[in-house]
Motif scaffolding. Structure first.
Motif, PDB file in Angstrom:
ATOM      1  N   GLY A   1       0.931  -1.125   0.119  1.00 43.98           N
ATOM      2  CA  GLY A   1      -0.114  -0.247  -0.176  1.00 43.98           C
ATOM      3  C   GLY A   1       0.795   1.322  -0.111  1.00 43.98           C
ATOM      4  O   GLY A   1       0.374   2.128  -0.644  1.00 43.98           O
ATOM      5  N   LEU A   2       1.992   1.288   0.557  1.00 45.87           N
ATOM      6  CA  LEU A   2       2.821   2.553   0.918  1.00 45.87           C
ATOM      7  C   LEU A   2       3.960   2.535  -0.188  1.00 45.87           C
ATOM      8  O   LEU A   2       4.222   3.710  -0.534  1.00 45.87           O
ATOM      9  CB  LEU A   2       3.151   2.763   2.363  1.00 45.87           C
ATOM     10  N   ALA A   3       4.594   1.641  -0.516  1.00 44.99           N
ATOM     11  CA  ALA A   3       5.765   1.510  -1.182  1.00 44.99           C
ATOM     12  C   ALA A   3       5.591   1.332  -2.598  1.00 44.99           C
ATOM     13  O   ALA A   3       6.082   2.050  -3.462  1.00 44.99           O
ATOM     14  CB  ALA A   3       7.066   0.548  -0.814  1.00 44.99           C
ATOM     15  N   VAL A   4       4.660   0.215  -2.898  1.00 40.35           N
ATOM     16  CA  VAL A   4       4.552  -0.231  -4.358  1.00 40.35           C
ATOM     17  C   VAL A   4       3.255   0.734  -4.797  1.00 40.35           C
ATOM     18  O   VAL A   4       3.092   1.197  -6.190  1.00 40.35           O
ATOM     19  CB  VAL A   4       4.297  -1.469  -4.635  1.00 40.35           C
ATOM     20  N   GLY A   5       2.172   0.626  -4.007  1.00 43.89           N
ATOM     21  CA  GLY A   5       1.067   1.632  -4.530  1.00 43.89           C
ATOM     22  C   GLY A   5      -0.042   0.715  -5.267  1.00 43.89           C
ATOM     23  O   GLY A   5      -1.007   1.255  -5.803  1.00 43.89           O
TER      24      GLY A   5
END
Length: 298
Positions: free
Chosen positions: A99-103
């Protein structure tokens, strides 16, 4: 006498073994994992180990949970709690990374995470409350860090995505063309590509092609996951798509009509005296296919 159902922890562990074991069998048989959405392939392309090794580790984890759950009380019961806490911590990291790094989200990964959550819930509310803190801790600390597109683009640089190149003279326009094997608009565009020889085109398929189009030379080993990730970062959900490198920056074109219009204007030698240029009036209004879904013929 009615048959007794297995304890919830045992039943959940058996379910997890069935799910992960099926994925291991699919990878061993087909060479790639079963992906229910585009996010699965993108996340798989960002792991340091192969999807097979990753799933084998998961299979070993759930087998250990099943063994300890079946043994019941004693030292096995004492080890089961920390083992489930460890699973919650791992899933917290993996979920936060998506959720935060790859999206993007991997549906299969979320299914496994859900099974780990249910296993912790099966141990009672005291254990479940502690597991919630264990899972939330890595999510909270990763939310406090700044990933931005830099980290993902750095990983993207290690995933070659150019499958083939059609070179042109030095100084001529250069563009990256994203296509899919299942998209008829992409197929038509690739068939027409020789009519626009005055540009350097780098072909970036989002899935495996049966054969390279005529006129393009293979560029070496490549992976479609990198191209899917790049489109996801750009917010592009359809193919064909064209990234054009211009002096003012990068230009994005979506859909066959727009791409062929640009190719005709920038990559086609000027017509000889008395010859008419290519007409684009017969192009359809759509000219796009979803990246993750097969597109019906236009």
């Amino acid at each position: 006498m009615p048959r007794r159902l297995p304890p919830p922890t045992v039943a959940l562990a058996l379910t997890a073994i069935l799910v992960v074991g099926s994925q291991v069998a699919i990878i061993a048989a087909q060479g790639e994992a079963l992906c229910l959405n585009t996010g699965c392939r993108i996340v798989e392309g960002l792991t340091a180990i192969s999807p097979l090794a990753f799933n084998l580790l998961g299979l070993a984890y759930f087998a250990a949970v099943l063994g300890l759950a079946r043994m019941g009380a004693g030292w096995a019961g004492e080890l089961l709690g920390p083992l489930l806490f460890a699973g919650a911590a791992v899933e917290g990291v993996l979920t936060a990374y998506q959720g935060l790094a790859v999206g993007v989200w991997c549906s299969y990964c979320l299914l496994v995470a859900g099974l780990v959550v249910l296993l912790n819930l099966s141990q009672g509310w005291r254990h479940a409350l502690a597991a919630a803190f264990v899972l939330a801790a890595p999510v909270a600390i990763m939310a406090a860090l700044s990933f931005g597109p830099g980290l993902t683009m750095a990983r993207l640089g290690a995933v070659p995505g150019v499958a083939a190149v059609r070179p042109a003279a030095a100084g001529r326009p250069q563009a990256d063309l994203f296509v899919a094997a299942s998209c008829p608009h992409c197929e038509k565009l690739l068939q027409d590509l020789p009519a626009f020889p005055d540009c350097t085109i780098q072909l970036r398929p989002v899935d495996q092609l049966a054969a390279l189009p005529a006129g393009l030379a293979a560029a070496g080993p490549w992976q479609p996951e990198g191209n899917r990730l790049l489109l996801a970062l750009l917010g592009v959900e359809t193919v064909p798509a064209l990234l054009v490198q211009e002096e003012e920056g990068i230009r994005l074109l979506k859909g066959r009509p727009r791409i062929e219009a640009w190719l005709a204007a920038a990559c086609q030698p000027p017509p000889a005296a008395g010859e008419a240029g290519q007409s684009l009036m017969d192009l359809d209004e759509d000219g796009e296919c979803p990246v993750a879904v097969e597109c019906p013929p236009p």
